[in-house]
Design a protein around this motif. Structure first.
Motif, mmCIF file in Angstrom:
data_model
loop_
_atom_site.group_PDB
_atom_site.id
_atom_site.type_symbol
_atom_site.label_atom_id
_atom_site.label_comp_id
_atom_site.label_asym_id
_atom_site.label_seq_id
_atom_site.Cartn_x
_atom_site.Cartn_y
_atom_site.Cartn_z
ATOM 1 N N UNK A 12 13.129 -10.705 4.216
ATOM 2 C CA UNK A 12 14.300 -11.423 4.658
ATOM 3 C C UNK A 12 14.121 -11.698 6.425
ATOM 4 N N UNK A 13 14.995 -12.782 6.677
ATOM 5 C CA UNK A 13 15.852 -13.326 7.970
ATOM 6 C C UNK A 13 16.903 -13.244 7.879
ATOM 7 N N UNK B 111 12.117 -5.248 4.178
ATOM 8 C CA UNK B 111 11.496 -5.721 5.193
ATOM 9 C C UNK B 111 12.195 -7.014 6.185
ATOM 10 N N UNK B 112 12.470 -6.737 7.818
ATOM 11 C CA UNK B 112 13.107 -7.700 7.990
ATOM 12 C C UNK B 112 12.081 -8.389 9.443
ATOM 13 N N UNK C 124 14.566 -21.096 1.068
ATOM 14 C CA UNK C 124 14.467 -21.513 2.181
ATOM 15 C C UNK C 124 14.356 -20.417 3.054
ATOM 16 N N UNK C 125 13.264 -19.375 2.723
ATOM 17 C CA UNK C 125 13.505 -18.706 3.913
ATOM 18 C C UNK C 125 11.617 -19.143 5.128
ATOM 19 N N UNK D 293 0.375 -1.004 -0.183
ATOM 20 C CA UNK D 293 0.100 -0.070 -0.169
ATOM 21 C C UNK D 293 0.875 1.656 0.198
ATOM 22 N N UNK D 294 1.999 1.257 0.504
ATOM 23 C CA UNK D 294 2.786 2.512 1.108
ATOM 24 C C UNK D 294 3.351 2.336 -0.612
ATOM 25 N N UNK D 295 4.108 1.839 -1.297
ATOM 26 C CA UNK D 295 4.738 1.625 -2.608
ATOM 27 C C UNK D 295 3.552 1.722 -3.489
ATOM 28 N N UNK D 296 2.525 1.383 -3.564
ATOM 29 C CA UNK D 296 1.677 1.494 -5.124
ATOM 30 C C UNK D 296 2.475 0.232 -5.469
ATOM 31 N N UNK D 297 3.597 -0.815 -5.073
ATOM 32 C CA UNK D 297 3.536 -1.797 -6.294
ATOM 33 C C UNK D 297 3.645 -3.119 -5.977
ATOM 34 N N UNK D 298 3.578 -4.395 -6.083
ATOM 35 C CA UNK D 298 2.648 -5.533 -5.912
ATOM 36 C C UNK D 298 3.548 -6.191 -5.624
ATOM 37 N N UNK D 299 4.554 -6.603 -6.250
ATOM 38 C CA UNK D 299 6.046 -7.215 -6.157
ATOM 39 C C UNK D 299 6.851 -7.255 -4.590
ATOM 40 N N UNK D 300 6.701 -8.779 -4.333
ATOM 41 C CA UNK D 300 7.883 -8.884 -2.891
ATOM 42 C C UNK D 300 9.419 -10.246 -3.403
ATOM 43 N N UNK D 301 9.811 -9.550 -3.195
ATOM 44 C CA UNK D 301 11.061 -10.335 -2.895
ATOM 45 C C UNK D 301 11.592 -11.185 -1.887
#
Length: 389
Positions: free
Chosen positions: A173-174, A205-206, A120-121, A108-116
């Motif tokens: 990521x972790x 995002x951590x 193994x996460x 919502x904040x970026x207006x974008x949709x893809x998350x990398x």
């Protein structure tokens, strides 16, 4: 016959009481618990001051709703923002819910949709967080996943560079992959990831659900590397076993989570918050965190010295009191053997033994656990060598 869905491969241990680092089952057998509810009971079982805080709140009120001003929410949010260096908090009930909120906020904040995210996460088992998880076994049988997630190999800068584009809302990521095998992010890789993401207009995002709340010797694991994340998710150890999760974010993201944009009926419940406030008062103390690092060093040293000659042991990994022993074979059989000796441990991935003792574990308990684990591994190594040899 059980009335429970068979979603867990349960151990043959039925707890009846627990205190500190010790758990007692219905047969009267005691165990040294180096699982802590999978990094949840970071102050051990039933810490006295947390119990008192919960009892005090139970006498006041249990639940209202988030339509009310709840002072404990402000107090715990201040603890989390002060410890993380971020600004604002949203309370949920679990790590998966916290990660769901992080994904929604980033989009919502970026207006974008893809998350990398990374191979193994592990980010949870809801549809959103399952889609974010870079392990196929978590997704098997559940049909098409939520779009758009892209998974790249951990610590691979070239793959990350290729994946980053103008549709990337965030890289998630972790710092140490808890369920994926205790794989640590290379500090330079994580710093470069942050730099490239921010230049690209993407958020960082951590996921600190397992690594946070003092587990690695800092309030949050990203602080060992000096990262500047936009959103941090937290849960597990935050409230000593009561259900609570949270995201902590930068103030620039406030507009994206305006009234009505997100919510939770039970998130930020006063009982859980009372436990969290008392828990964080202890764990976020600098001298306490120093002791966590020292205890982690002691446990790692004991294990490294004793296991250096065992051919089935590849290496030790992890940080603070989040320690992994990577083997050349499957680790699961050693869990049962350790339980028979009175030690509770976990796996991470297929070949790694995972140790998550209470952060206030004593030196004597560290020595006891190390001795039991060393004995277990050496006995198993002898049996394995004889069988294969």
């Amino acid at each position: 016959m059980s009335n429970l869905f068979p979603t867990y491969a349960r151990w043959d241990v039925t707890p009846v009481s627990a205190k500190g680092a010790w758990l007692t089952d219905k047969n009267g057998k005691t165990y040294l618990d180096f699982t802590t509810g999978i990094s949840v009971c970071n102050l051990g079982h039933v810490p006295d001051h947390v119990k008192q805080a919960v009892n005090d709140q139970l006498e006041k009120f249990w639940h209202t709703s988030n339509l009310f001003q709840i002072e404990l929410q402000e107090e715990v949010a201040k603890q989390l923002t002060a410890a993380s260096g971020l600004d604002l908090v949203f309370f949920a009930n679990s790590g998966a819910e916290a990660n769901e909120a992080a994904i929604k906020l980033a989009r919502k904040a970026t207006g974008r949709s893809k998350i990398i995210t990374f191979v193994d996460s592990f980010h949870g088992r809801t549809f959103g967080t399952m889609a974010a998880t870079g392990q196929e076994k978590i997704k098997t049988g559940f049909g098409p996943m939520l779009e758009k997630f892209e998974y790249v190999p951990f610590n691979d800068l070239e793959a990350l560079k290729e994946a980053l584009d103008t549709e990337t809302a965030a890289v998630m990521f972790e710092v140490i992959q808890g369920e994926g095998g205790l794989n640590a992010g290379n500090p330079e890789f994580l710093r470069q990831t942050e730099e490239w993401a921010h230049k690209n207009g993407s958020l960082i995002i951590v996921d600190e659900v397992q690594t946070g709340i003092g587990r690695t010797g800092k309030p949050f694991a990203f602080q060992h590397i000096g990262l500047d994340p936009d959103i941090v998710s937290s849960a597990k150890g935050i409230a000593s076993g009561l259900p609570l999760g949270a995201i902590i974010g930068k103030k620039e993201l406030a507009e994206a989570f305006s009234p009505g944009s997100h919510g939770s009926t039970f998130g930020g419940n006063p009982i859980s918050l009372a436990a969290a406030k008392a828990t964080l008062e202890t764990i976020f103390d600098e001298s306490f965190l120093t002791q966590v690092e020292q205890k982690g060093d002691k446990l790692s040293s004991l294990l490294a010295e004793a296991l250096s000659s065992v051919p089935q042991v590849k290496r030790l990994k992890g940080k603070g009191l989040m320690i992994g022993i990577e083997l050349t074979e499957e680790a699961a059989p050693l869990l049962s053997a350790a339980r028979q000796k009175g030690l509770l441990i976990l796996t991470a991935g297929t070949n790694t033994i995972r140790l998550l003792p209470p952060l206030n574990v004593t030196e004597k308990e560290i020595e006891q656990a190390a001795a039991l684990l060393i004995e277990t591994i050496k006995e198993h190594a002898c049996e394995s060598t004889t069988k294969n040899g």
